[in-house]
Design an enzyme around this catalytic site. Structure first.
Site, short mmCIF file in Angstrom:
data_model
loop_
_atom_site.label_atom_id
_atom_site.label_comp_id
_atom_site.label_asym_id
_atom_site.label_seq_id
_atom_site.Cartn_x
_atom_site.Cartn_y
_atom_site.Cartn_z
N ASP A 62 0.79 -1.26 -0.07
CA ASP A 62 -0.04 0.03 0.03
C ASP A 62 0.69 1.26 0.12
OD1 ASP A 62 1.22 -0.52 2.37
OD2 ASP A 62 -0.44 -0.07 3.57
N HIS A 63 1.93 1.02 0.29
CA HIS A 63 2.96 2.45 0.37
C HIS A 63 3.45 2.81 -0.85
CE1 HIS A 63 2.25 2.20 4.75
NE2 HIS A 63 3.30 3.09 4.98
N ASP A 117 4.24 -1.01 11.46
CA ASP A 117 3.97 0.34 10.83
C ASP A 117 3.40 1.06 12.19
OD1 ASP A 117 3.19 2.00 8.18
OD2 ASP A 117 1.94 2.60 9.97
N ARG A 377 0.58 13.23 10.10
CA ARG A 377 1.95 13.67 10.14
C ARG A 377 2.43 14.79 9.15
NH1 ARG A 377 4.67 7.89 11.09
NH2 ARG A 377 4.13 7.84 13.36
N SER A 530 7.91 7.17 12.50
CA SER A 530 7.50 5.80 11.86
C SER A 530 8.21 4.95 12.52
CB SER A 530 8.26 6.01 10.50
OG SER A 530 8.60 4.88 10.05
N ARG A 532 9.79 2.91 10.95
CA ARG A 532 10.82 2.19 9.95
C ARG A 532 12.20 1.78 10.70
NH1 ARG A 532 10.75 8.11 7.18
NH2 ARG A 532 8.65 7.47 7.11
C1 MIC Z 1 4.77 6.67 8.11
O1 MIC Z 1 3.37 6.95 8.25
O2 MIC Z 1 5.76 7.27 8.57
C2 MIC Z 1 4.83 5.09 7.45
C3 MIC Z 1 5.41 5.47 6.16
O3 MIC Z 1 3.68 4.43 7.51
C4 MIC Z 1 5.73 4.44 8.57
C5 MIC Z 1 6.21 3.27 7.92
C6 MIC Z 1 7.43 3.48 7.10
O4 MIC Z 1 8.31 4.25 7.23
O5 MIC Z 1 7.34 2.57 6.04
C7 MIC Z 1 5.20 4.22 9.85
O6 MIC Z 1 4.15 4.99 10.31
O7 MIC Z 1 5.67 3.34 10.83
FE1 SF4 Z 2 0.43 5.20 4.92
FE2 SF4 Z 2 1.78 5.79 7.15
FE3 SF4 Z 2 0.54 7.66 5.84
FE4 SF4 Z 2 -0.91 5.79 7.02
S1 SF4 Z 2 0.47 7.24 8.08
S2 SF4 Z 2 -1.34 6.62 5.20
S3 SF4 Z 2 0.49 4.19 7.02
S4 SF4 Z 2 2.29 6.56 5.09
#
Ligand code: MIC
Ligand code: SF4
Length: 637
Positions: A62-63, A117, A377, A530, A532
């Site tokens: 999905d990303h 996530d 975010r 995140s 990550r």
């Molecule tokens: C995000 O919202 O920052 C992400 C991308 O969903 C991350 C995961 C990632 O960095 O792949 C998260 O929230 O953990």
């Molecule tokens: Fe995707 Fe992370 Fe954004 Fe949620 S906050 S939509 S999981 S990138």
């Protein structure tokens, strides 16, 4: 008992569940998404586990759905094949954002969910104990190992009253963020209770639980009640329902009360989710872009309300409006009832149901833009445009703003009719692949999938320069930025490492390489955001040996430990001011110091000073740090 204690008790395999103690919980379900999943499955494979041992594990894609080169598609093929081979269901690209889909199709009240996530707590909206973690921890849980964590405090959030005209669930969580800040939830579960909860539907609760991640909370949770039953029934899953309520008069470690009737529409101003003000306080800022979607606000009712506001109108000439539905279910329902046509006719640019602009996968705004988003975010540079400022708002605020071209308070407009929950959502799981349906799977590995760096056994003397000193609240978007250019390289750490800490200091990676590694020095809440693991793997590749900070965000601290990097907390926060970039630091007898206690002395040879730092580790984490990371520790077992 409160609800959190009940679920923890039912899953406890080790430890005493008193706040601050170390506990281990069985994990019923796991989820991964593709930008953390590739790495998590490479690590899972390195553990030689065979089939997953959980009740349910799902791999979402999905990303990384932009596919601007072969890299993303290669990752998808790898994830799909490795997941099916090991008994993990696959949610194909096009099926939607992991948290929205998991809530709709797999969430079960009272169960535990661990996801790679940080917004995994979304499923707290139905009374799951849903926790975000790094990929390695999720891989370990897929292997049937319990999750080890510090027993959080339970903060009771009592909701009273009911939301007023055109105010939204988003405004509730923005109010919590305004009061508690981005580190106010660290070490806590936010448990919502009180009469105000009854007025909220499951998707509204999920919005609040989702954005509890921005508080740094371990998770957020709502009771499972008649609203939950209605939601699960409409998803054709009433059998998954169990009532789960806190005991009447139960205790919480602390209580926060929010009167929903007093809430005004709000926005989090650039560049932090806790920079919250009412729309009235901010005033009519001129807006260039509006984005509706993300795992926070892309439910059926969110998009129906936005469509109702936009119906028969046209977006402001100077505004670009994007809409990304949260799931195929939401998307197809909007298509069949005509709301999609209303959005298209109003001028919305319809994106696929994926994370999209939220993670900077396309739709980066123009230079110096103001972008108003329903996301969770607004960290510096996350949109892909460093000079842009992002405001986080509700779908109602976003839709009115798209029409007027200035930040607009929806409570100044007539009440939007509430969107009743459908009797039955449109259920079609044809983009979910069931591992039982596939035999003799070959794992497919494209050329962009590189081996991940492995930590070395901790040395007796840990030495290096302080390579950088950073302010408070450095996010994982600073440490390992993600955008359309970088996300395709999530399985290629050598490539990504060159961008480590780039938004904070573009020369960092080069300096780290030149110096052969060293130390990072930071303020409060280092690594917020995140899950990550790349924010630990890239520093590991650059031979970062320790991070000295005033405090750490939970998931990032775990990721550092899992990868053998020391997360050291200044015992005296003022010492932060006594380290300068370039200072030579050394930890003598590091192994013995760690074995013997929680206070580690770091010497500054340049300044001829000593700092006391704290490294509180359970025996298990001590073994991991000494072995050089979780994989080494598991291998040595
Ligand atoms: C995000 O919202 O920052 C992400 C991308 O969903 C991350 C995961 C990632 O960095 O792949 C998260 O929230 O953990
Ligand atoms: Fe995707 Fe992370 Fe954004 Fe949620 S906050 S939509 S999981 S990138």
């Amino acid at each position: 008992m409160n609800l959190t204690q009940k679920i923890i008790k039912a899953h406890l395999v080790d430890g005493e569940p008193t706040a601050g103690g170390s506990i281990a919980l069985t994990i019923d379900q796991t989820l991964t998404q593709d930008s953390t999943g590739t790495m998590a499955y490479l690590q899972f494979e390195a553990m030689n586990i065979g089939r997953v041992k959980t009740k349910r594990s799902v791999a979402y894609i999905d990303h990384n759905t932009l596919q601007s080169g072969f890299e993303n598609a290669d990752d998808h093929a790898y994830i799909q094949s490795v997941a099916l081979k090991h008994g993990i269901a696959v949610s194909k690209p096009g099926n939607g954002i992991c948290h929205q889909v998991h809530l709709e199709r797999f969430s079960v009240p009272g169960q535990t969910l661990l996801g790679s996530d940080s917004h995994t707590p979304t499923c707290g909206g139905v009374g799951m104990l849903a926790i975000g973690a790094g990929g390695l921890d999720v891989a370990v849980a897929m292997g049937g190992e319990p999750l080890h964590l510090t027993m959080p405090k339970v903060t009771g959030v009592r909701l009273v009253g009911a939301l007023q005209k055109n105010a939204s669930a988003k405004d509730i969580i923005l109010e919590v963020l305004r009061r508690l800040t981005v580190k106010g939830g660290v070490g806590r579960v936010m448990e919502y209770f009180g009469a105000g909860v009854e007025s909220l539907t499951v998707p509204q609760r999920a919005t609040i639980a989702n954005m509890g991640a921005e508080l740094g909370a371990t998770t957020s949770i709502f009771p499972s009640d008649k609203r939950t039953r209605e939601f699960l029934r409409a998803q054709g899953r009433e059998n998954d329902f169990t009532e789960l309520l806190p005991d009447p008069g139960c205790a919480y470690d602390e209580v926060l009360e929010i009167d929903l009737s007093a809430l005004k529409p709000m926005a989090a101003c650039p560049h932090s989710p806790d920079a919250v003000k009412t729309i009235k306080e901010i005033g009519p800022v001129r807006v260039d872009q509006v984005c509706i979607g993300s795992c926070t606000n892309s439910s059926y009712s969110d998009l129906m309300r936005a469509a109702a506001i936009l119906k028969g109108k046209t977006v402001h000439p100077l505004v670009s409006l994007t809409v990304s539905p949260g799931s195929k279910q939401v998307f197809s329902m909007l298509a069949s009832n005509g709301a999609l046509a209303d959005l298209i006719n109003a001028g919305a640019r319809i994106l696929e149901c994926a994370c999209g602009p939220c993670i900077g996968m396309g739709q980066s705004p123009k230079t110096d833009a103001v972008s108003v988003r329903t996301f969770n975010r607004n960290f510096y540079a996350r949109s892909g445009t460093r000079s842009a400022g992002v405001y986080l708002v509700s779908p109602e605020t976003a839709a009115f703003t798209a029409l007027t071209g200035v930040l607009t308070d929806p409570s100044d407009y007539p009440e939007i009719a509430s969107v009743p929950q459908p009797e039955r959502f449109l259920i079609n799981d044809n983009l979910i692949l069931n591992p039982g349906d596939f035999k003799d799977i070959e794992v497919v590995r494209g050329p962009n999938i590189k081996p991940f760096p492995k930590a070395e056994r901790l040395a007796d003397t840990v030495t290096g320069k302080a390579l950088i000193t950073l302010p408070d609240n450095i996010t994982t978007d600073h440490i390992m930025p993600s955008n359309a250019g970088l996300l395709p390289y999530r399985s290629n750490i050598p490539y990504l490492a060159d961008y480590c800490l780039n938004p904070a200091d573009p020369d960092f990676a080069e300096r780290a390489k030149k110096e052969g590694g060293g130390f990072i020095v930071a303020g409060e809440n280092y690594g917020q955001g995140s899950s990550r693991e790349h924010a630990a793997l890239a520093p590991l590749y650059l031979k970062i040996r320790a991070v000295l900070a005033k405090s750490f965000a939970r998931i990032h601290r775990d990721n550092l430990i899992n990868n053998g990097i020391l997360p050291l907390v200044f015992e005296n926060a003022a010492d932060y001011d006594n380290v300068s970039p370039g200072d030579e630091l050394v930890i003598e007898n590091a192994r013995a110091q760690i074995e013997n206690g929680a206070v580690i002395t770091v010497k500054n040879k340049t300044e001829k000073r000593e700092y006391k730092t704290v490294l509180e580790l359970t025996p298990r984490l001590k073994a991991i740090i000494l072995a050089g990371g979780v994989l080494a520790s598991l291998a040595g077992r």
